[in-house]
Enzyme design. Structure first.
Site, PDB file in Angstrom:
ATOM      1  N   SER A  11       0.840  -1.195   0.000  1.00  0.00           N
ATOM      2  CA  SER A  11       0.000   0.000   0.000  1.00  0.00           C
ATOM      3  C   SER A  11       0.875   1.245   0.000  1.00  0.00           C
ATOM      4  O   SER A  11       2.017   1.208   0.469  1.00  0.00           O
ATOM      5  CB  SER A  11      -0.905   0.017   1.236  1.00  0.00           C
ATOM      6  OG  SER A  11      -1.621   1.231   1.307  1.00  0.00           O
ATOM      7  N   HIS A  12       0.323   2.323  -0.481  1.00  0.00           N
ATOM      8  CA  HIS A  12       1.019   3.608  -0.408  1.00  0.00           C
ATOM      9  C   HIS A  12       1.108   4.091   1.040  1.00  0.00           C
ATOM     10  O   HIS A  12       1.936   4.924   1.365  1.00  0.00           O
ATOM     11  CB  HIS A  12       0.303   4.649  -1.270  1.00  0.00           C
ATOM     12  CG  HIS A  12       0.570   4.483  -2.714  1.00  0.00           C
ATOM     13  ND1 HIS A  12       0.054   3.447  -3.468  1.00  0.00           N
ATOM     14  CD2 HIS A  12       1.330   5.212  -3.555  1.00  0.00           C
ATOM     15  CE1 HIS A  12       0.469   3.566  -4.704  1.00  0.00           C
ATOM     16  NE2 HIS A  12       1.246   4.624  -4.789  1.00  0.00           N
TER      17      HIS A  12
END
Length: 131
Positions: A11-12
């Site tokens: 995930s970012h």
């Protein structure tokens, strides 16, 4: 643990990745090789090819690894990390197009039943295909 497909969550946001991984652990326990990474190397939002590669090694299973991603940049960097793997391992890693939290839980649940890589991938992606 080599009997089950591994799961990597990318995930970012490190908080999103860790949260999804926590849900997987609470749902399926330690039965599935699991790793997560998120954020860029300086602590902001983003993804890191190096961190993804490290996570692939941590969750490695000879049955294969499913990578769950949150957005396009995570997918691009995951593909770059796969290219860094030894050639014989590359074909045993797939990037899933699915909601990151729900897809991760579904993939891990399927993996915990010792399902093959393609079936684990389909379990995660079914959610996306239905919406």
């Amino acid at each position: 643990m080599d009997k089950n497909v591994g799961i990597v969550i990318v995930s970012h946001s490190p908080d999103v990745a860790k949260g999804a991984a926590d849900m997987v652990r609470q749902m399926v326990g330690q039965e599935v090789p699991l790793a997560w990474c998120g954020g860029n190397p300086v602590g902001g939002l983003g993804t890191s090819v190096d961190a993804i590669e490290k996570s692939l090694h941590a969750a490695w299973s000879d049955r294969g690894v499913v990578i769950m991603v949150d957005m396009g940049g995570a997918e691009t960097n995951s593909e770059m990390a796969i290219e860094r793997l030894p050639e014989k391992r590359r074909t045993r890693v797939v990037v899933c197009n699915a909601p990151i939290v729900e897809g991760s839980v579904m993939a891990a649940t399927e993996s915990s039943a010792s399902s093959p890589l393609e079936k684990v991938r389909r379990a995660a992606e079914e959610l996306y295909l239905r919406s």
